[in-house]
Design an enzyme around this catalytic site. Structure first.
Site, mmCIF file in Angstrom:
data_model
loop_
_atom_site.group_PDB
_atom_site.id
_atom_site.type_symbol
_atom_site.label_atom_id
_atom_site.label_comp_id
_atom_site.label_asym_id
_atom_site.label_seq_id
_atom_site.Cartn_x
_atom_site.Cartn_y
_atom_site.Cartn_z
ATOM 1 N N ASP A 4 -2.546 3.720 -5.216
ATOM 2 C CA ASP A 4 -3.785 4.491 -5.103
ATOM 3 C C ASP A 4 -4.826 4.046 -6.127
ATOM 4 O O ASP A 4 -4.737 4.397 -7.307
ATOM 5 C CB ASP A 4 -3.451 5.982 -5.303
ATOM 6 C CG ASP A 4 -4.700 6.834 -5.286
ATOM 7 O OD1 ASP A 4 -4.669 7.944 -5.864
ATOM 8 O OD2 ASP A 4 -5.715 6.383 -4.711
ATOM 9 N N ASP A 188 -11.174 3.125 -2.503
ATOM 10 C CA ASP A 188 -10.003 3.965 -2.766
ATOM 11 C C ASP A 188 -8.898 3.746 -1.734
ATOM 12 O O ASP A 188 -8.992 4.222 -0.598
ATOM 13 C CB ASP A 188 -10.440 5.442 -2.762
ATOM 14 C CG ASP A 188 -9.281 6.387 -3.040
ATOM 15 O OD1 ASP A 188 -9.487 7.609 -2.992
ATOM 16 O OD2 ASP A 188 -8.160 5.897 -3.291
#
Ligand SMILES: O[C@H]1CN[C@@H](c2nc(-c3ccc(C(F)(F)F)cc3)no2)C1
Length: 296
Positions: A4, A188
């Site tokens: 992430d 992201d």
């Protein structure tokens, strides 16, 4: 593990969890680990964009990930996770790949896995080669020329927010002209879709017959057999294109589908999530900081 680039905690499901929260997961057992030691007094607690979260204590331990060894890595061991994490049995923790500012450890922040190992790598970079409907890869410490074509275009990153934040200078729908618009965006890997301003979405979905912004669906939907135009983002001086087919994200009803690009209205920034990331080979260089983009 879920990689992430939108967060900075390296945490794992652990034997400290109640079995009701850890069932179906592989668990980190610090007391059975030869090199573990408790970082006494240190705790962590994180919430993600979708409202899910986790919290716990912190050990230091020897961690090997992707063939890269961190001899002493802060391992955030979960003592509590939200139900969405319990249900996601494909996932036994998160590898946060963003910057210091987002780490939740307290009273002292702890480094991410990449921060721990980056000085030992051939190059202090990692690269993402995610793919549409296929397994992707992350490379740590080198740029793999077999995974991209043409040149890599680099653009500066603003990391003061803790995110991988870049500014795209505009966009183009299909083969249309580029619209100049400053699009401050975080890149992201932990967010699935692209989130952009309403003017861009209107320009895009107006080219899709039968599309509508549905309050029932919570966003833009269209007939599943619609032809979707590509969407290109101008980063640096080059256009980076997401194939229209990637914007057909998921079925919503028998014949309508939910868009892979939705509104960032109300967000502090736009988000280039996986729908964008998997259309590019991306080099993430935190020591500059900058990001490089190339066609796969
Ligand atoms: O917070 C932002 C940072 N990056 C985004 C992100 N979100 C998650 C996430 C992973 C797994 C789950 C669950 F398993 F379903 F619970 C939920 C959220 N991972 O990165 C959003």
């Amino acid at each position: 593990m879920d990689f992430d680039t939108g967060s900075s905690d390296f945490w794992v499901f652990s034997t400290l969890l109640p079995s009701s929260e850890s069932a179906g997961h592989t668990l980190y057992n610090a007391s059975a680990s030869k090199h573990s030691s408790l970082e006494s007094g240190e705790t962590w607690s994180i919430n993600y964009g979708d409202g899910s979260g986790a919290s716990g204590v912190i050990y230091s331990d020897r961690v090997v990930l992707a063939g890269v060894t961190a001899t002493s890595q802060a391992v955030e061991a979960a003592t509590s996770v939200s139900s969405a994490f319990t249900s996601d049995t494909q996932n036994d923790g998160l590898v946060g790949l963003a910057f210091d500012g987002l780490n939740t450890a307290s009273p002292s922040k702890v480094p991410t896995f990449f921060q721990t190992v980056q000085k030992s790598l051939f190059e202090p970079v990692f690269a993402s080669a995610l793919r549409h409907n296929a397994a992707g890869t992350y490379d740590f410490g080198w740029i793999d020329p077999s995974k991209y074509t043409g040149k890599i275009t680099y653009t500066p990153v603003s990391n003061s927010s803790g995110y991988w934040e870049i500014t795209a200078n505009g966009y183009a729908v299909g083969s249309g002209a580029t619209v100049s618009e400053s699009l401050t965006s975080i890149v992201d890997t932990g967010t699935t879709l692209i989130y952009m301003p309403d003017d861009l979405l209107n320009a895009y979905y107006s080219q899709v017959n039968g599309s509508s912004d549905s309050s029932d669906a919570g966003g833009w939907i269209f007939p599943c057999d619609a032809t979707l135009p590509d969407i290109s983002f101008e980063i640096g001086s080059k256009e980076f294109t997401v194939p229209g087919s990637y914007i057909n994200y998921s079925p919503y009803t028998d014949d309508t589908c939910y868009g892979g690009m939705q509104s960032s209205d109300g967000f502090p920034f736009n988000v280039l999530g996986d729908v964008f990331i998997k259309s590019q080979y991306i080099v993430w260089a935190p020591t500059v900081p900058q990001m490089g983009f190339a066609a796969p």
